[in-house]
Design a protein around this motif. Structure first.
Motif, short mmCIF file in Angstrom:
data_model
loop_
_atom_site.label_atom_id
_atom_site.label_comp_id
_atom_site.label_asym_id
_atom_site.label_seq_id
_atom_site.Cartn_x
_atom_site.Cartn_y
_atom_site.Cartn_z
N CYS A 1 21.46 24.28 -24.54
CA CYS A 1 22.69 24.92 -24.06
C CYS A 1 23.76 24.75 -25.12
CB CYS A 1 23.17 24.24 -22.78
SG CYS A 1 21.96 24.18 -21.45
N GLU A 2 24.49 25.83 -25.38
CA GLU A 2 25.53 25.71 -26.40
C GLU A 2 26.71 26.62 -26.12
OE1 GLU A 2 24.35 27.88 -30.30
OE2 GLU A 2 22.52 26.97 -29.49
N VAL A 3 27.85 26.22 -26.67
CA VAL A 3 29.07 27.02 -26.64
C VAL A 3 29.47 27.21 -28.09
CG1 VAL A 3 31.47 27.19 -25.87
CG2 VAL A 3 29.78 25.98 -24.45
N THR A 4 29.70 28.46 -28.48
CA THR A 4 30.04 28.78 -29.87
C THR A 4 31.24 29.71 -29.88
OG1 THR A 4 27.68 28.66 -30.39
CG2 THR A 4 29.12 29.63 -32.06
N ALA A 5 32.14 29.48 -30.82
CA ALA A 5 33.27 30.38 -31.05
C ALA A 5 33.03 31.08 -32.38
CB ALA A 5 34.58 29.61 -31.11
N ALA B 1 21.11 34.02 -13.72
CA ALA B 1 20.88 33.18 -14.90
C ALA B 1 19.68 32.26 -14.68
CB ALA B 1 22.13 32.36 -15.22
N ILE B 2 19.61 31.66 -13.51
CA ILE B 2 18.49 30.77 -13.19
C ILE B 2 17.18 31.55 -13.26
CG2 ILE B 2 17.41 29.46 -11.31
CD1 ILE B 2 20.32 28.57 -10.57
N GLY B 3 17.18 32.76 -12.70
CA GLY B 3 15.97 33.58 -12.73
C GLY B 3 15.55 33.96 -14.15
N LEU B 4 16.50 34.36 -14.96
CA LEU B 4 16.20 34.74 -16.34
C LEU B 4 15.66 33.55 -17.14
CD1 LEU B 4 19.29 36.99 -16.97
CD2 LEU B 4 16.91 37.75 -16.90
N LEU B 5 16.31 32.41 -17.00
CA LEU B 5 15.85 31.22 -17.71
C LEU B 5 14.47 30.79 -17.24
CD1 LEU B 5 19.25 29.37 -17.74
CD2 LEU B 5 18.02 30.16 -19.78
N SER B 6 14.23 30.88 -15.93
CA SER B 6 12.92 30.53 -15.38
C SER B 6 11.83 31.46 -15.90
CB SER B 6 12.96 30.60 -13.85
OG SER B 6 13.85 29.64 -13.34
N ASP B 7 12.21 32.69 -16.24
CA ASP B 7 11.27 33.67 -16.79
C ASP B 7 11.12 33.56 -18.31
OD1 ASP B 7 10.79 34.70 -14.29
OD2 ASP B 7 12.17 36.39 -14.51
N GLY B 8 11.75 32.56 -18.92
CA GLY B 8 11.63 32.37 -20.36
C GLY B 8 12.55 33.26 -21.17
N ARG B 9 13.65 33.69 -20.59
CA ARG B 9 14.60 34.55 -21.29
C ARG B 9 15.82 33.75 -21.72
NH1 ARG B 9 14.12 40.03 -19.73
NH2 ARG B 9 15.47 40.34 -21.53
N ILE B 10 16.54 34.26 -22.67
CA ILE B 10 17.80 33.68 -23.08
C ILE B 10 18.88 34.16 -22.12
CG2 ILE B 10 19.57 33.67 -24.89
CD1 ILE B 10 17.34 34.19 -26.90
N TYR B 11 19.82 33.28 -21.79
CA TYR B 11 20.97 33.70 -21.00
C TYR B 11 22.21 33.49 -21.85
CZ TYR B 11 24.45 34.40 -17.53
OH TYR B 11 25.54 34.91 -16.86
N THR B 12 23.07 34.51 -21.91
CA THR B 12 24.30 34.42 -22.68
C THR B 12 25.45 35.01 -21.89
OG1 THR B 12 23.10 34.62 -24.77
CG2 THR B 12 25.46 35.08 -24.84
N LEU B 13 26.55 34.29 -21.88
CA LEU B 13 27.81 34.78 -21.34
C LEU B 13 28.75 34.92 -22.52
CD1 LEU B 13 29.99 35.30 -19.15
CD2 LEU B 13 30.33 32.81 -19.09
N SER C 1 25.55 29.98 -24.09
CA SER C 1 24.17 30.45 -23.99
C SER C 1 23.21 29.31 -23.72
CB SER C 1 23.77 31.18 -25.28
OG SER C 1 23.86 30.31 -26.38
N ALA C 2 22.03 29.70 -23.25
CA ALA C 2 20.96 28.73 -23.00
C ALA C 2 19.63 29.41 -23.21
CB ALA C 2 21.05 28.19 -21.57
N VAL C 3 18.68 28.61 -23.71
CA VAL C 3 17.33 29.11 -23.96
C VAL C 3 16.36 27.94 -23.86
CG1 VAL C 3 17.51 28.85 -26.47
CG2 VAL C 3 15.89 30.49 -25.51
N SER C 4 15.17 28.23 -23.41
CA SER C 4 14.12 27.22 -23.36
C SER C 4 13.67 26.88 -24.78
CB SER C 4 12.94 27.77 -22.55
OG SER C 4 11.79 27.02 -22.80
N LEU C 5 13.49 25.61 -25.05
CA LEU C 5 12.97 25.22 -26.37
C LEU C 5 11.57 25.76 -26.58
CD1 LEU C 5 14.24 21.56 -26.82
CD2 LEU C 5 15.20 23.68 -27.72
N ALA C 6 10.81 25.95 -25.51
CA ALA C 6 9.48 26.54 -25.64
C ALA C 6 9.58 27.96 -26.19
CB ALA C 6 8.76 26.54 -24.29
#
Length: 138
Positions: A7-11, A89-101, A113-118
Protein backbone atom coordinates in the motif's frame (compact mmCIF):
# COMPACT_ATOMS: atom_id res chain seq x y z
CA UNK A 1 -0.02 -18.92 2.40
CA UNK A 2 -1.43 -15.44 2.93
CA UNK A 3 -1.10 -12.78 0.32
CA UNK A 4 0.66 -9.55 1.22
CA UNK A 5 -0.44 -6.23 -0.23
CA UNK A 6 1.81 -3.24 -0.84
CA UNK A 7 0.00 0.00 0.00
CA UNK A 8 1.37 3.40 -0.86
CA UNK A 9 0.57 7.09 -1.09
CA UNK A 10 2.48 9.10 -3.68
CA UNK A 11 2.41 12.78 -4.65
CA UNK A 12 3.39 13.85 -8.17
CA UNK A 13 3.97 17.14 -9.89
CA UNK A 14 1.12 18.01 -12.23
CA UNK A 15 3.22 16.90 -15.22
CA UNK A 16 4.39 13.71 -13.42
CA UNK A 17 8.03 14.77 -13.77
CA UNK A 18 8.72 14.23 -10.04
CA UNK A 19 7.24 11.97 -7.40
CA UNK A 20 7.38 11.80 -3.62
CA UNK A 21 6.50 8.75 -1.60
CA UNK A 22 4.36 9.90 1.33
CA UNK A 23 3.49 6.58 2.95
CA UNK A 24 4.23 2.89 2.43
CA UNK A 25 3.16 -0.25 4.26
CA UNK A 26 2.41 -3.93 3.75
CA UNK A 27 -0.81 -5.51 5.00
CA UNK A 28 -2.22 -9.02 4.80
CA UNK A 29 -5.86 -8.73 3.70
CA UNK A 30 -7.89 -6.59 1.28
CA UNK A 31 -10.03 -5.42 4.21
CA UNK A 32 -6.92 -4.15 5.99
CA UNK A 33 -5.81 -2.49 2.74
CA UNK A 34 -9.02 -0.45 2.69
CA UNK A 35 -8.59 0.44 6.36
CA UNK A 36 -5.00 1.59 5.61
CA UNK A 37 -6.09 3.57 2.54
CA UNK A 38 -8.94 5.22 4.49
CA UNK A 39 -6.61 6.29 7.29
CA UNK A 40 -4.07 7.71 4.88
CA UNK A 41 -6.70 9.42 2.71
CA UNK A 42 -8.17 11.12 5.78
CA UNK A 43 -4.71 12.11 7.03
CA UNK A 44 -3.71 13.55 3.64
CA UNK A 45 -7.00 15.48 3.40
CA UNK A 46 -6.46 16.90 6.88
CA UNK A 47 -2.92 17.98 5.99
CA UNK A 48 -4.06 19.70 2.80
CA UNK A 49 -7.18 21.24 4.33
CA UNK A 50 -6.81 21.52 8.11
CA UNK A 51 -9.65 22.69 10.31
CA UNK A 52 -9.08 26.33 11.34
CA UNK A 53 -8.74 25.30 15.00
CA UNK A 54 -6.00 22.73 14.31
CA UNK A 55 -3.16 23.36 16.77
CA UNK A 56 -0.29 22.75 14.34
CA UNK A 57 -1.56 25.22 11.73
CA UNK A 58 -1.96 28.89 12.60
CA UNK A 59 -5.32 30.23 11.38
CA UNK A 60 -3.58 33.09 9.52
CA UNK A 61 -1.80 30.51 7.35
CA UNK A 62 -5.10 29.29 5.88
CA UNK A 63 -6.56 30.82 2.75
CA UNK A 64 -9.77 30.07 0.86
CA UNK A 65 -9.31 28.19 -2.39
CA UNK A 66 -10.94 29.38 -5.59
CA UNK A 67 -14.05 27.39 -6.58
CA UNK A 68 -12.28 26.75 -9.92
CA UNK A 69 -9.54 24.68 -8.24
CA UNK A 70 -10.09 20.91 -7.95
CA UNK A 71 -10.83 20.03 -4.34
CA UNK A 72 -8.61 17.03 -3.56
CA UNK A 73 -9.34 17.00 0.19
CA UNK A 74 -13.09 16.76 -0.45
CA UNK A 75 -12.57 13.90 -2.91
CA UNK A 76 -10.43 12.05 -0.36
CA UNK A 77 -12.95 12.62 2.44
CA UNK A 78 -15.84 11.43 0.28
CA UNK A 79 -13.90 8.28 -0.60
CA UNK A 80 -13.32 7.63 3.10
CA UNK A 81 -17.07 7.32 3.66
CA UNK A 82 -17.94 5.51 0.40
CA UNK A 83 -18.59 1.95 1.57
CA UNK A 84 -19.62 0.83 -1.93
CA UNK A 85 -16.23 1.89 -3.26
CA UNK A 86 -14.51 0.15 -0.35
CA UNK A 87 -16.31 -3.09 -1.23
CA UNK A 88 -15.30 -2.64 -4.88
CA UNK A 89 -11.67 -2.16 -3.80
CA UNK A 90 -11.78 -5.31 -1.68
CA UNK A 91 -13.21 -7.25 -4.62
CA UNK A 92 -10.60 -5.98 -7.07
CA UNK A 93 -7.72 -6.70 -4.71
CA UNK A 94 -9.12 -10.17 -3.97
CA UNK A 95 -9.15 -10.78 -7.74
CA UNK A 96 -5.46 -9.88 -8.01
CA UNK A 97 -5.98 -6.40 -9.44
CA UNK A 98 -4.37 -3.11 -8.53
CA UNK A 99 -6.57 -0.57 -6.77
CA UNK A 100 -5.80 3.13 -7.16
CA UNK A 101 -7.54 6.24 -5.91
CA UNK A 102 -6.34 9.38 -7.62
CA UNK A 103 -7.08 13.08 -7.20
CA UNK A 104 -5.38 16.41 -7.76
CA UNK A 105 -5.51 20.08 -6.96
CA UNK A 106 -3.76 23.02 -8.60
CA UNK A 107 -0.38 22.08 -7.13
CA UNK A 108 -0.01 18.28 -7.30
CA UNK A 109 -1.52 14.89 -8.13
CA UNK A 110 -2.03 12.26 -5.45
CA UNK A 111 -2.34 8.50 -5.78
CA UNK A 112 -3.28 6.02 -3.07
CA UNK A 113 -2.80 2.51 -4.32
CA UNK A 114 -2.51 -1.12 -3.33
CA UNK A 115 -1.43 -4.29 -5.09
CA UNK A 116 -0.71 -7.86 -4.12
CA UNK A 117 2.99 -8.67 -3.98
CA UNK A 118 2.13 -11.90 -5.80
CA UNK A 119 0.92 -9.79 -8.74
CA UNK A 120 4.10 -7.71 -8.66
CA UNK A 121 6.19 -10.89 -8.74
CA UNK A 122 4.19 -12.44 -11.56
CA UNK A 123 6.50 -13.04 -14.54
CA UNK A 124 3.72 -12.25 -16.99
CA UNK A 125 2.37 -9.24 -15.09
CA UNK A 126 -0.96 -9.67 -16.86
CA UNK A 127 -2.87 -8.28 -13.87
CA UNK A 128 -0.95 -5.03 -13.77
CA UNK A 129 -3.70 -2.89 -15.28
CA UNK A 130 -4.90 -0.35 -12.69
CA UNK A 131 -8.39 -1.23 -11.60
CA UNK A 132 -9.54 1.67 -9.46
CA UNK A 133 -12.53 3.59 -10.68
CA UNK A 134 -12.03 7.31 -11.29
CA UNK A 135 -12.71 9.43 -8.24
CA UNK A 136 -16.02 11.19 -8.26
CA UNK A 137 -15.68 14.93 -8.55
CA UNK A 138 -17.83 17.35 -6.60
Amino acid sequence: MRDIYRCEVTAYTLDYSRAWGLALDHVITPTLVVRWLRGNAAHLADLMDPHPTTEWCPAEALRPVSPNVPDAPTILRRWCSDTDEHEAAIGLLSDGRIYTLGCHDDTARYALSAVSLAVLRSPRGHHMTPAGRPARTP
